[in-house]
Write a protein that holds these residues in place. Structure first.
Motif, PDB file in Angstrom:
ATOM      1  N   CYS A   6       0.862  -1.182   0.000  1.00 23.11           N
ATOM      2  CA  CYS A   6       0.000   0.000   0.000  1.00 23.11           C
ATOM      3  C   CYS A   6       0.892   1.224   0.000  1.00 23.11           C
ATOM      4  CB  CYS A   6      -0.910   0.001   1.228  1.00 23.11           C
ATOM      5  SG  CYS A   6      -1.962   1.464   1.331  1.00 23.11           S
ATOM      6  N   PRO A   7       0.750   2.113  -0.987  1.00 20.73           N
ATOM      7  CA  PRO A   7       1.633   3.277  -1.037  1.00 20.73           C
ATOM      8  C   PRO A   7       1.316   4.336   0.022  1.00 20.73           C
ATOM      9  CG  PRO A   7       0.089   3.318  -2.859  1.00 20.73           C
ATOM     10  CD  PRO A   7      -0.127   2.027  -2.137  1.00 20.73           C
ATOM     11  N   TYR A   8       0.212   4.193   0.739  1.00 20.49           N
ATOM     12  CA  TYR A   8      -0.221   5.225   1.688  1.00 20.49           C
ATOM     13  C   TYR A   8       0.070   4.871   3.147  1.00 20.49           C
ATOM     14  CZ  TYR A   8      -2.717   6.451  -2.527  1.00 20.49           C
ATOM     15  OH  TYR A   8      -3.029   6.741  -3.823  1.00 20.49           O
ATOM     16  N   CYS A   9       0.190   3.606   3.454  1.00 21.72           N
ATOM     17  CA  CYS A   9       0.358   3.181   4.846  1.00 21.72           C
ATOM     18  C   CYS A   9       1.813   2.835   5.146  1.00 21.72           C
ATOM     19  CB  CYS A   9      -0.509   1.957   5.133  1.00 21.72           C
ATOM     20  SG  CYS A   9      -2.265   2.283   4.959  1.00 21.72           S
ATOM     21  N   TYR A  13       3.105  -1.858   9.372  1.00 19.57           N
ATOM     22  CA  TYR A  13       1.795  -2.245   9.893  1.00 19.57           C
ATOM     23  C   TYR A  13       0.830  -2.700   8.814  1.00 19.57           C
ATOM     24  CZ  TYR A  13       3.805   0.331  13.739  1.00 19.57           C
ATOM     25  OH  TYR A  13       4.653   0.773  14.718  1.00 19.57           O
ATOM     26  N   GLN A  14       1.307  -2.959   7.626  1.00 13.99           N
ATOM     27  CA  GLN A  14       0.413  -3.359   6.539  1.00 13.99           C
ATOM     28  C   GLN A  14       0.077  -4.837   6.623  1.00 13.99           C
ATOM     29  OE1 GLN A  14       1.846  -2.361   2.681  1.00 13.99           O
ATOM     30  NE2 GLN A  14       2.147  -0.220   3.174  1.00 13.99           N
ATOM     31  N   LEU A  24      -6.844  -7.657  -4.022  1.00 19.95           N
ATOM     32  CA  LEU A  24      -6.136  -7.437  -2.763  1.00 19.95           C
ATOM     33  C   LEU A  24      -6.235  -5.976  -2.366  1.00 19.95           C
ATOM     34  CD1 LEU A  24      -2.916  -9.552  -3.315  1.00 19.95           C
ATOM     35  CD2 LEU A  24      -4.802 -10.067  -1.783  1.00 19.95           C
ATOM     36  N   VAL A  25      -6.613  -5.743  -1.100  1.00 21.63           N
ATOM     37  CA  VAL A  25      -6.725  -4.387  -0.576  1.00 21.63           C
ATOM     38  C   VAL A  25      -5.945  -4.305   0.728  1.00 21.63           C
ATOM     39  CG1 VAL A  25      -8.932  -3.856  -1.655  1.00 21.63           C
ATOM     40  CG2 VAL A  25      -8.893  -4.919   0.597  1.00 21.63           C
ATOM     41  N   CYS A  26      -5.615  -3.084   1.117  1.00 14.99           N
ATOM     42  CA  CYS A  26      -4.897  -2.847   2.369  1.00 14.99           C
ATOM     43  C   CYS A  26      -5.852  -3.091   3.534  1.00 14.99           C
ATOM     44  CB  CYS A  26      -4.367  -1.424   2.400  1.00 14.99           C
ATOM     45  SG  CYS A  26      -3.505  -0.997   3.919  1.00 14.99           S
ATOM     46  N   GLY A  27      -5.372  -3.761   4.563  1.00 18.69           N
ATOM     47  CA  GLY A  27      -6.208  -4.032   5.727  1.00 18.69           C
ATOM     48  C   GLY A  27      -6.417  -2.818   6.600  1.00 18.69           C
ATOM     49  N   LEU A  28      -5.555  -1.789   6.483  1.00 20.29           N
ATOM     50  CA  LEU A  28      -5.684  -0.594   7.309  1.00 20.29           C
ATOM     51  C   LEU A  28      -6.575   0.463   6.671  1.00 20.29           C
ATOM     52  CD1 LEU A  28      -1.979  -0.203   8.467  1.00 20.29           C
ATOM     53  CD2 LEU A  28      -3.902  -1.000   9.823  1.00 20.29           C
ATOM     54  N   CYS A  29      -6.281   0.830   5.422  1.00 16.03           N
ATOM     55  CA  CYS A  29      -7.009   1.935   4.800  1.00 16.03           C
ATOM     56  C   CYS A  29      -8.007   1.482   3.747  1.00 16.03           C
ATOM     57  CB  CYS A  29      -6.044   2.948   4.202  1.00 16.03           C
ATOM     58  SG  CYS A  29      -5.084   2.317   2.811  1.00 16.03           S
ATOM     59  N   GLY A  30      -7.904   0.280   3.253  1.00 15.91           N
ATOM     60  CA  GLY A  30      -8.855  -0.226   2.277  1.00 15.91           C
ATOM     61  C   GLY A  30      -8.525   0.108   0.833  1.00 15.91           C
TER      62      GLY A  30
END
Length: 91
Positions: A6-9, A13-14, A24-30
């Protein structure tokens, strides 16, 4: 194995989740995860820079070892004779 990020998180913690569509999506930000390239441009530039510094050094050591194994034969008498011939032709 293809790696995604994820380029944002923060990478620490990803974690990955799979959406109902199979993406596939990020578990933190979606956000959708981005595929990490195998070789990046900065790695190529670093490799070229490192090789431009190391190859002359390796080249020098190879010829140094080669000349110690098979030293070149020097015929000093021929060199003196040749220099005398040149001096005679110039003078």
């Amino acid at each position: 194995m293809v790696r995604y990020y994820c380029p944002y998180c923060n990478p620490k913690y990803q974690f990955q989740k799979q959406s109902s569509k199979g993406v596939l999506v990020c578990g933190l930000c979606g956000e959708d995860l981005v595929k990490k390239p195998f070789i990046r441009l900065n790695q190529i530039i670093a490799l070229v820079a490192a090789s431009s510094l190391l190859l002359p050094l390796v080249y020098t050591f190879i010829f140094l070892i080669k000349n110690q194994i098979n030293p070149p034969n020097k015929n000093y008498q021929a060199n003196i004779r040749y220099s005398l011939i040149i001096k005679d032709t110039i003078a």
